[in-house]
Design an enzyme around this catalytic site. Structure first.
Site, PDB file in Angstrom:
ATOM      1  CD  GLU A 253      51.655  33.026  -4.451  1.00 53.32           C
ATOM      2  OE1 GLU A 253      51.116  34.162  -4.521  1.00 53.32           O
ATOM      3  OE2 GLU A 253      52.538  32.748  -3.645  1.00 53.32           O
TER       4      GLU A 253
ATOM      5  CB  CYS B 153      51.420  37.108  -1.547  1.00 57.99           C
ATOM      6  SG  CYS B 153      51.453  35.398  -0.984  1.00 57.99           S
TER       7      CYS B 153
END
Length: 495
Positions: free
Chosen positions: A243, A277
């Site tokens: 990720e 993010c």
């Protein structure tokens, strides 16, 4: 997300975590060696065997007990998050609330998602009983980030535990204390075994974990570091969940509620000092409503104050990235409507909003990870989608529109793992939805049923119930047998 730098070491075997607001030492932690990491994995393997033996019901009970401990110690953990990241206390509390909800969901849905079930056997398997089960991997290695040091790794830790695994957790060197405290809360709920072993240190410690023979590595961090993790894991064919960062776009259609869209853009771009993010970094607004939307963004962003509404840059070097992106955007013709180059003072970065920035500017193409929002006008929503997709990243996105059908259509057109319609980052707070990206944002999923299955290996079992009159998988099969089988196939599939 950004790579973590070496923080000040107090000796060959320990290092300090620092409060980014003051530079004061929060705690001292060991630099775990390769031998230390392998020993931790060995202990975790023993714990995993015990944990697996409890079955879904036993694990559910203990994970729900952990949830209660987290609730009881919420402020204690939140205060340490604040000390190591600099974020406001209420933001740390929110992070924990979200993490607690994920523990609850994973505990309650593991049995239904992962328990053995019968599946159709098909025509050629008419004499077979076909079953599918999901077995735990054993030990999962989790390499966590510093920006959300509980919520983000918990998306791997809680789901891996619910699936029957033990965990070796390597927190960021900027937030090692949070990792250690998180493990201690689980120890309060499950004193029989240490189900989460914590190893602290720098990149070498993370690399050692990649090579330590765990069943899987779940990594959150920058794309560049993710590639290094994959390379290290390739040496032992250790599977990975990656990720990485994003350059998430928010699209504002002409029919959108502009006040709501502006509020979402500012919160999505500035919360946690932009160190998210799936935060908003780019906004594409349809030309016909651009002026009104920008005015609302300006009014909301000007009311925010670094140090009060959000914290500093947790990693000091990130300020340099923000400064470079702001300078490039302005030099290439962008117009600052909030803040500018003077907004960056050391690790304190005030809100910056720049409009009409060329699409090839680094402020548009690279992840900023700071409180900078770029707002560009587009002729229509279709062009907004084209620009949103014109990047290697593909993590999340947001769409604001007054039409539910348009919202669904725009979401479907976006090349990313998650979309919020008339909201921002909403998907992260819904435990049943998988979380992850495509392209430079990584692959694999945490959260939801996909997140539970991510930490298992499927095992297919076919059990013969009786002998077929046509011996398909035997040297006793004759041409006549094949004629019969072909006839059945034509009757069933040839019409």
């Amino acid at each position: 997300m950004t790579s973590t730098p070496v923080v000040s070491a107090v000796g060959a075997q320990t290092f300090d975590s620092l409060d980014p607001r003051s530079g004061e030492v929060v705690g001292s932690h060991p630099v775990h060696s390769e031998a230390d990491v392998r020993a931790a994995v060995g202990r975790a393997e023993a714990a995993a065997r015990w944990w697996r033996g409890l079955g879904f019901a036993g694990r559910r009970t203990r994970l729900l007990d952990w949830k209660k401990v987290l609730v009881g110690r919420l402020d204690e953990v939140a205060r340490l998050i604040t000390a190591e990241t600099g974020k406001p206390l209420d933001d740390a509390r929110l992070e924990l609330v979200l993490a607690i909800d994920h523990v609850d969901w994973a505990a309650k849905h593991a049995a239904k998602t992962l328990g053995g079930r019968t599946v159709p056997a098909g025509m050629l398997g008419a004499n077979q009983s076909a079953t599918l089960r999901y077995a735990p991997l054993g030990v999962v290695g989790v390499i966590g980030p510093w920006n959300y040091p509980v919520f983000t790794p918990m998306g791997s830790i809680a789901y891996a535990l619910a699936a029957g695994n033990a965990v070796v957790f390597k927190p960021s060197e900027l937030t090692p204390g949070v990792g250690a405290l998180l493990a201690s809360t689980l120890r309060d709920a499950v004193p029989e075994r240490d189900l989460v072993e914590v190893v602290t240190g720098f990149g070498e410690t993370g690399a050692a974990l990649c090579r330590a023979g765990v069943g899987k590595i779940a990594f959150t961090g920058s794309t560049a570091t993710g590639k290094r993790v994959m390379a290290a894991c390739a040496e032992t064919l250790t599977p990975v969940l990656i990720e990485c960062g994003g350059k998430d776009a928010l699209i504002v259609d002409a029919s959108a509620d502009l006040e709501a869209a502006a509020d979402a853009a500012v919160w999505g771009g500035m919360a946690n000092a932009g160190q998210t993010c799936v935060g908003v970094e780019r906004v594409y607004v349809v030309e016909s409503v651009a002026e009104e939307f920008i005015a609302q963004v300006v009014a909301k962003a000007r009311g925010l104050k670094a140090g009060t509404d959000f914290g500093p840059m947790t990693m000091a070097s990130q300020s340099d990235v923000v400064r470079r992106h702001v300078a490039d955007a302005l030099a290439r013709g962008g117009h600052a409507v909030v803040g500018g180059e003077d907004s960056i003072r050391g690790t304190t970065v005030e809100p910056v909003v720049i409009v009409d920035v060329p699409e090839d500017s680094s402020a548009v193409t690279e992840e900023t990870f700071g409180p900078l929002i770029v707002v560009n006008r587009v002729p229509d929503a279709a062009e907004a989608v084209r620009r949103a997709n014109a990047t290697g990243y593909g993590l999340g996105a947001s769409v604001f529109t007054g039409s539910s059908s348009d919202g669904e259509s725009l979401a479907e057109s976006l090349r990313c793992g998650m979309v919020s319609v008339n909201g921002v980052i909403s998907f992260a707070g819904i435990p049943s939805l998988p979380f992850g990206g495509v392209g430079d944002s990584g692959f694999g999923r945490i959260h939801g049923e996909d997140g539970l299955r991510e930490f298992t290996r499927p095992q297919a079992v076919a059990r013969q119930r009786f002998t077929l009159p046509v011996p398909v998988t035997s040297f006793r099969r004759t041409a006549k047998h094949m004629q019969t089988m072909i006839g059945l196939v034509k009757a069933r599939h040839g019409r």
